[in-house]
Design a protein around this motif. Structure first.
Motif, mmCIF file in Angstrom:
data_model
loop_
_atom_site.group_PDB
_atom_site.id
_atom_site.type_symbol
_atom_site.label_atom_id
_atom_site.label_comp_id
_atom_site.label_asym_id
_atom_site.label_seq_id
_atom_site.Cartn_x
_atom_site.Cartn_y
_atom_site.Cartn_z
ATOM 1 N N LEU A 78 -3.048 -0.527 -9.390
ATOM 2 C CA LEU A 78 -3.590 -0.838 -8.064
ATOM 3 C C LEU A 78 -4.147 -2.254 -8.024
ATOM 4 C CD1 LEU A 78 -5.412 2.492 -7.073
ATOM 5 C CD2 LEU A 78 -3.208 1.645 -6.257
ATOM 6 N N ILE A 118 0.841 -1.204 0.000
ATOM 7 C CA ILE A 118 0.000 0.000 0.000
ATOM 8 C C ILE A 118 0.875 1.251 0.000
ATOM 9 C CG2 ILE A 118 -1.804 1.279 1.220
ATOM 10 C CD1 ILE A 118 -2.704 -1.454 2.407
ATOM 11 N N VAL A 131 -6.929 10.083 -4.825
ATOM 12 C CA VAL A 131 -6.334 8.744 -4.736
ATOM 13 C C VAL A 131 -5.281 8.723 -3.635
ATOM 14 C CG1 VAL A 131 -4.975 6.997 -5.965
ATOM 15 C CG2 VAL A 131 -6.748 8.269 -7.184
ATOM 16 N N SER A 145 3.205 -0.859 -13.932
ATOM 17 C CA SER A 145 4.009 -1.312 -12.793
ATOM 18 C C SER A 145 5.500 -1.391 -13.120
ATOM 19 C CB SER A 145 3.500 -2.661 -12.283
ATOM 20 O OG SER A 145 3.401 -3.601 -13.324
ATOM 21 N N CYS A 199 2.141 1.997 -3.459
ATOM 22 C CA CYS A 199 1.085 2.621 -4.275
ATOM 23 C C CYS A 199 0.870 4.072 -3.868
ATOM 24 C CB CYS A 199 -0.219 1.830 -4.139
ATOM 25 S SG CYS A 199 -0.149 0.175 -4.843
ATOM 26 N N HIS A 200 0.929 4.342 -2.564
ATOM 27 C CA HIS A 200 0.759 5.701 -2.050
ATOM 28 C C HIS A 200 1.880 6.604 -2.556
ATOM 29 C CE1 HIS A 200 0.884 8.729 1.406
ATOM 30 N NE2 HIS A 200 -0.278 8.926 0.828
ATOM 31 N N LEU A 245 -5.557 6.325 -0.268
ATOM 32 C CA LEU A 245 -4.506 5.336 -0.012
ATOM 33 C C LEU A 245 -3.823 5.597 1.331
ATOM 34 C CD1 LEU A 245 -2.850 4.948 -3.540
ATOM 35 C CD2 LEU A 245 -4.275 3.285 -2.332
ATOM 36 N N ALA A 304 1.397 7.253 -6.279
ATOM 37 C CA ALA A 304 0.268 8.169 -6.464
ATOM 38 C C ALA A 304 0.700 9.612 -6.201
ATOM 39 C CB ALA A 304 -0.884 7.785 -5.534
ATOM 40 N N ALA A 353 -9.398 1.799 -6.335
ATOM 41 C CA ALA A 353 -8.911 1.158 -7.561
ATOM 42 C C ALA A 353 -10.028 1.066 -8.596
ATOM 43 C CB ALA A 353 -8.361 -0.236 -7.248
ATOM 44 N N CYS A 385 -10.929 4.376 -10.205
ATOM 45 C CA CYS A 385 -9.977 4.789 -11.244
ATOM 46 C C CYS A 385 -10.314 4.153 -12.590
ATOM 47 C CB CYS A 385 -8.557 4.392 -10.850
ATOM 48 S SG CYS A 385 -7.853 5.322 -9.467
ATOM 49 N N PHE A 436 -8.857 0.337 -0.373
ATOM 50 C CA PHE A 436 -7.921 0.150 -1.480
ATOM 51 C C PHE A 436 -8.657 -0.276 -2.744
ATOM 52 C CE2 PHE A 436 -4.783 -1.930 -4.085
ATOM 53 C CZ PHE A 436 -3.600 -1.259 -3.838
ATOM 54 N N SER A 437 -9.515 -1.274 -2.638
ATOM 55 C CA SER A 437 -10.236 -1.775 -3.813
ATOM 56 C C SER A 437 -11.254 -0.758 -4.325
ATOM 57 C CB SER A 437 -10.933 -3.100 -3.487
ATOM 58 O OG SER A 437 -11.806 -2.975 -2.383
#
Length: 354
Positions: free
Chosen positions: A218, A124, A293, A154, A127-128, A297, A131, A276, A279, A272-273
């Motif tokens: 995500l 997480i 976002v 990714s 991803c944060h 997150l 973002a 995602a 988005c 989180f989901s």
């Protein structure tokens, strides 16, 4: 001297130094390959001394020409952020085009999607971080311009020695007016699986196109796999499967089956989901801003962090028990600890109910 060269002459690295740093592009120095060419590791001299660096040697045979090369130099030298990869220099000599970046020792995110050692908190946080980097690009830079990355995926999110994420590869980025929401682009660029369907169909590019691509990332992190599958069971992009499972309330069927000792907090999973899937909305108007976002997150991260701390406590206690406790999951360990365990040769009795 060419005006563009004049502006960036402080970043010039001689080919001789690049060859010295990479042992003349020795195969043992290779740390990455792609359609762009090959990436080597080596050392460069900086004001504070020598530091590790990544040397991206562009392959001219695969379309990596002047526009992308200079675009990346301009973008990464003019716009800097802790969650964007730093450009240390470049070489444009004897037909070679080489970009020199800060070294991200843990490589790209795509290599770690299925890792069982990467905790949910780390996932997480990565991803944060990414973002925040993308949010910076989308913000008004004070000159009434924003930057659209156009190739968020990714493999373009790099991880340093502390697992801090940094958005990379700005060769396809586009600068546009901050007060203008849509750009008509005739050349569709990006990577299969991550491209905004609206952009693909209509050719209209907006900052929400990046948001869609980030939503795919995500889900990749959540599911522990890339967004495309060429196995016998499936063919091509599987983002639609992830979206269907979410709508059917069947996330458990796609969430990465992590190490059983690394539980994912339910509220963190939901946050989180939820961000995602937002988005990935077909309608651009329904997609969130990157600032939203980042905020969501951050909440998901704060929900997950205490779970990791508690799990660590469980495991430390389990190690001190003689004979060792046998368990297959966090839940089983909780049950065993709640019944009471004896530590320190019988001197301490713990009944752990949390």
């Amino acid at each position: 001297m060419d005006p563009i060269m004049k502006e960036f002459e402080h970043l010039v690295v001689k080919l001789e130094k690049v060859k010295s740093a990479t042992d003349n592009f020795n195969d043992t120095r290779i740390i990455g390959k792609g359609g762009f060419g090959i990436v080597y590791e080596g050392e460069v001299s900086q004001p504070r001394g020598k530091t590790k660096a990544a040397f991206k040697r562009l392959d001219r045979k695969h379309g990596q020409g002047n526009p992308q090369f200079w675009k990346e130099i301009m973008m990464l030298s003019r716009y800097t952020h802790e969650n964007l990869i730093s450009l240390l220099g470049f070489c444009d000599e004897d037909g070679e085009k080489i970009l020199v970046y800060e070294h991200a020792s843990n490589g790209s995110l795509d290599r770690h999607l299925s890792s069982t050692t990467l905790t949910w908190t780390q996932r997480i946080r990565i991803c944060h971080d990414a973002a925040k980097g993308l949010c910076y690009l989308h913000e008004d830079k004070g000159n009434h311009h924003r930057i659209l990355h156009r190739d968020i995926k990714s493999s373009n999110i790099l991880l340093d020695e502390n697992w801090k994420a940094k958005v990379s590869d700005m060769g396809l980025a586009k600068v546009g007016p901050a007060n203008q929401f849509t750009f008509l682009i005739t050349d569709i660029v990006g990577t299969f699986g991550y491209i905004d369907p609206m952009y693909l169909r209509m050719g209209f590019l907006t900052k929400e196109s990046d948001v869609y691509s980030f939503g795919v990332v995500l889900f990749e992190v959540l599911c522990g796999r890339l967004c495309f599958d060429y196995s016998n069971a499936h063919s091509g992009n599987i983002v639609h499967i992830w979206k269907e499972r979410y709508k059917e309330n069947k996330l458990d069927e796609i969430v990465f089956k992590h190490d059983l000792m690394q539980a994912l907090d339910q509220s963190s999973l939901e946050l989180f989901s939820e961000i995602a899937i937002q988005c990935l909305q077909e309608s651009r108007e329904k997609r969130p801003k990157m600032s939203d976002v980042v905020a969501k997150l951050e909440i998901a991260l704060k929900s997950q962090e205490p779970v990791d701390i508690i799990q660590k406590e469980y495991q430390e206690i389990a190690k001190a028990v003689v004979p060792p406790l046998i368990y297959r999951s966090v839940e089983e360990l909780k049950v065993l600890l709640s019944k009471g365990v004896v530590l320190n040769g019988g001197k301490t009795v713990i009944n752990y109910s949390a």
